[in-house]
Scaffold this motif. Structure first.
Motif, short mmCIF file in Angstrom:
data_model
loop_
_atom_site.label_atom_id
_atom_site.label_comp_id
_atom_site.label_asym_id
_atom_site.label_seq_id
_atom_site.Cartn_x
_atom_site.Cartn_y
_atom_site.Cartn_z
N UNK A 5 -36.69 -7.03 -21.25
CA UNK A 5 -35.71 -8.11 -21.51
C UNK A 5 -34.35 -7.56 -21.91
N UNK A 6 -34.21 -6.23 -21.96
CA UNK A 6 -32.96 -5.64 -22.45
C UNK A 6 -32.10 -5.09 -21.32
N UNK A 7 -30.79 -5.34 -21.45
CA UNK A 7 -29.82 -4.76 -20.52
C UNK A 7 -28.93 -3.81 -21.32
N UNK A 8 -28.95 -2.54 -20.94
CA UNK A 8 -28.14 -1.54 -21.64
C UNK A 8 -26.78 -1.42 -20.97
N UNK A 9 -25.72 -1.52 -21.77
CA UNK A 9 -24.36 -1.41 -21.20
C UNK A 9 -23.54 -0.39 -22.00
N UNK A 10 -22.58 0.23 -21.30
CA UNK A 10 -21.63 1.13 -21.98
C UNK A 10 -20.33 0.37 -22.15
N UNK A 11 -19.73 0.46 -23.34
CA UNK A 11 -18.48 -0.28 -23.63
C UNK A 11 -17.46 0.64 -24.28
N UNK A 12 -16.19 0.34 -24.03
CA UNK A 12 -15.13 1.11 -24.71
C UNK A 12 -15.00 0.61 -26.14
#
Length: 554
Positions: free
Chosen positions: A96-103
């Motif tokens: 159920x998790x979406x991993x994202x990279x953010x500034x």
């Protein structure tokens, strides 16, 4: 305010900035601006240092997107416009998790929007802004254009090119070329090479002086790609048998980029090289060229004289033009009339009259220089001394009360003297007009984010000992995402400055050998290229390998 204060304290605690720099940044900061962004803008910290401190402060892991195994299906979950606007890149999906990279992992609005639009629980990681922009360009835009272009131009279509398909803004080939240019600008590339081969076309970028293959395109896209670039540069798309030169002016990420285009017919089609001149990052400050203190004083002393010739020497791509422009910028006041004759005019400078050489209509350096002398100049800049005629007019100009700045192709500063004499200039004219020669090379800088101190090797110790320099530690880059695993990021100049005094003038007139002049220059505390380079290795700015690549150990 609390988090800002904590960020400042953490950076001071980690010895990355001083209290004074923090106060300076807080004064500069406008309402709503992030402290981290101000510190980046002022050059006090690097993006990587900021990310590492935020990771520690917020307890959010940081991720390097260089060679990250992206899942291409996730680009459907996070639209390109959303990714670009909020600087977010989807990394992976687990249950159920979406991993994202953010500034900015503190941007809770974007995280909420993403949670609502995807239905996933969002887990964040920090990445540098540059890293994220590169990933978006590569995985959204270029890949998107590639799919589009592959479906538009079938493998069988390697023949004629339709005009509409390469001029309309939303056509796939226009998008692809724009993205190749944008990607090169983001990576701070100085050149783009489009290399046709037997079965494919290579797109290569020169970053910090080194070429690397960015992507490989199928052979059947060669014609549309070449035609599009030729149309942008106002070249003849029907002529593929002779070399052509042109220019493109575009906006990339809110700044002007001037591109010089050169085509060359090869056995597999036309090879195209695009030289990128970022007008926003032109070196306009003499202090930023990288002169050591002694050479800096000597350089100012040369260019502040009212007459004489100052020559800058070095191979193509060694930053000679940047040094010339910085000198002109330094001398540019309303009391003086500065005129340049260049091939081509690279950077346009406010308040300076710049003349463009055009050999096809007979406008040569020599002809331009003659015309300039009738325009009452104080300072003249000649793009390059290529022949005897140009050299003679430049010398005559300097002897009649003008300061002349120019470039010449020689290996070092002392061999420039013999080069001028070999060109057919009388030794007494060389001696009476030449005031100084600067030899320059560019070397890669060690990446700040992955540099580490190591002891010098046995051969390095020997090199330093031979030049009379003591060294205990040197700095090397281990390789990280910021520097594309090279260990280097950015470039700096190393110099050798030969100031011509009365004794040297006599030596030139007496036809003394290069070795005698070199001996006299050494006694006169001249810093040779290799010495300036090794001193910069000692300061932890570059590596011994880089210096030996461009300077010869006498």
């Amino acid at each position: 305010m609390q988090t800002r204060k904590r960020l400042g304290d953490l950076l001071i605690g980690a010895n990355i900035i001083s209290e004074e720099q923090l106060q300076q940044a807080l004064q500069e900061k406008s309402e709503g601006q992030k402290l981290g962004d101000v510190l980046l803008q002022m050059g006090f910290i690097t993006e990587q240092q900021l990310v590492e401190v935020l990771e520690f402060q917020l307890g959010i892991p940081h991720v390097s997107l260089y060679r990250y195994p992206f899942d291409p299906n996730l680009t459907n979950l996070v639209p390109k416009s959303f990714a670009k606007r909020n600087l977010i890149v989807p990394l992976k999906k687990e249950g159920e998790k979406l991993y994202v990279a953010m500034a900015d992992p503190m941007d809770f609005y974007s995280i909420d929007d993403l949670r609502l639009s995807t239905g996933f629980q969002i887990e964040t990681a920090i990445a540098t802004k540059d890293d994220i922009l590169r990933a978006i360009t590569k995985y959204y835009e270029i890949d998107e254009s590639m799919k589009e272009i592959m479906s538009t131009y079938d493998k069988t279509e390697e023949g004629e090119v339709e005009e509409e398909g390469i001029t309309e803004d939303d056509s796939p080939v226009v998008k692809l070329v724009n993205q190749i240019l944008q990607n090169a600008s983001q990576q701070r590339a100085s050149d783009i090479h489009i290399d046709p081969q037997e079965t494919q076309v290579l797109i290569r970028y020169r970053v910090d002086g080194v070429l690397k293959t960015e992507r490989i395109l199928p052979k059947h896209l060669q014609n549309v790609l070449t035609a599009r670039i030729k149309i942008m540069a106002n070249l003849d798309i029907t002529e593929a048998r002779i070399p052509q030169d042109g220019r493109i002016k575009i906006h990339v990420d809110f700044h002007h980029v001037d591109i010089r285009v050169s085509t060359l017919p090869t056995v597999y089609g036309e090879k195209i090289v695009l030289r990128l001149l970022d007008l926003g990052s032109a070196l306009n400050d003499v202090k930023k060229i990288g002169f050591n203190q002694l050479n800096y004083k000597r350089f100012l002393n040369l260019i502040e004289r009212p007459t004489g010739i100052v020559l800058i020497t070095g191979p193509t791509g060694s930053g000679k033009s940047s040094t010339l422009y910085a000198a002109l910028n330094y001398l540019n006041t309303e009391e003086v009339n500065i005129i340049t004759v260049e091939d081509p005019v690279e950077y346009q400078l406010e308040g300076i009259n710049q003349v463009h050489v055009n050999t096809t209509i007979g406008m040569t350096f020599a002809k331009g220089l003659r015309a300039i002398l009738r325009q009452d100049p104080n300072i003249i800049m000649v793009g390059e001394i290529r022949d005897q005629e140009t050299a003679e007019i430049a010398i005559r100009a300097s002897l009649t009360g003008h300061l002349v700045l120019s470039t010449i192709h020689t290996n070092d500063s002392i061999s420039t003297l013999t080069r001028l004499i070999d060109m057919g200039i009388e030794p007494f004219l060389v001696a009476s007009s030449l005031t100084g020669v600067i030899s320059q090379r560019l070397v890669r800088k060690v990446c700040i984010d992955c540099k580490a101190e190591v002891p010098p090797s046995k051969s390095e110790n020997e090199i330093f000992r031979k030049r009379g320099i003591t060294i205990e530690r040197i700095v090397r880059g281990k390789g990280c995402g910021t520097c594309n695993m090279t260990g280097y990021k950015g470039r700096l100049a190393i110099h050798e400055l030969l100031a011509i005094d009365d004794k040297m003038k006599r030596m030139i007139m007496n036809h003394e050998s290069v070795s005698n002049i070199r001996e006299y220059a050494t006694k006169n505390r001249m810093i040779f290229l290799i010495d300036d380079g090794l001193l910069k290795v000692k300061q932890g700015l570059t590596t011994t390998e880089e210096i030996l690549r461009v300077a010869i150990d006498e």
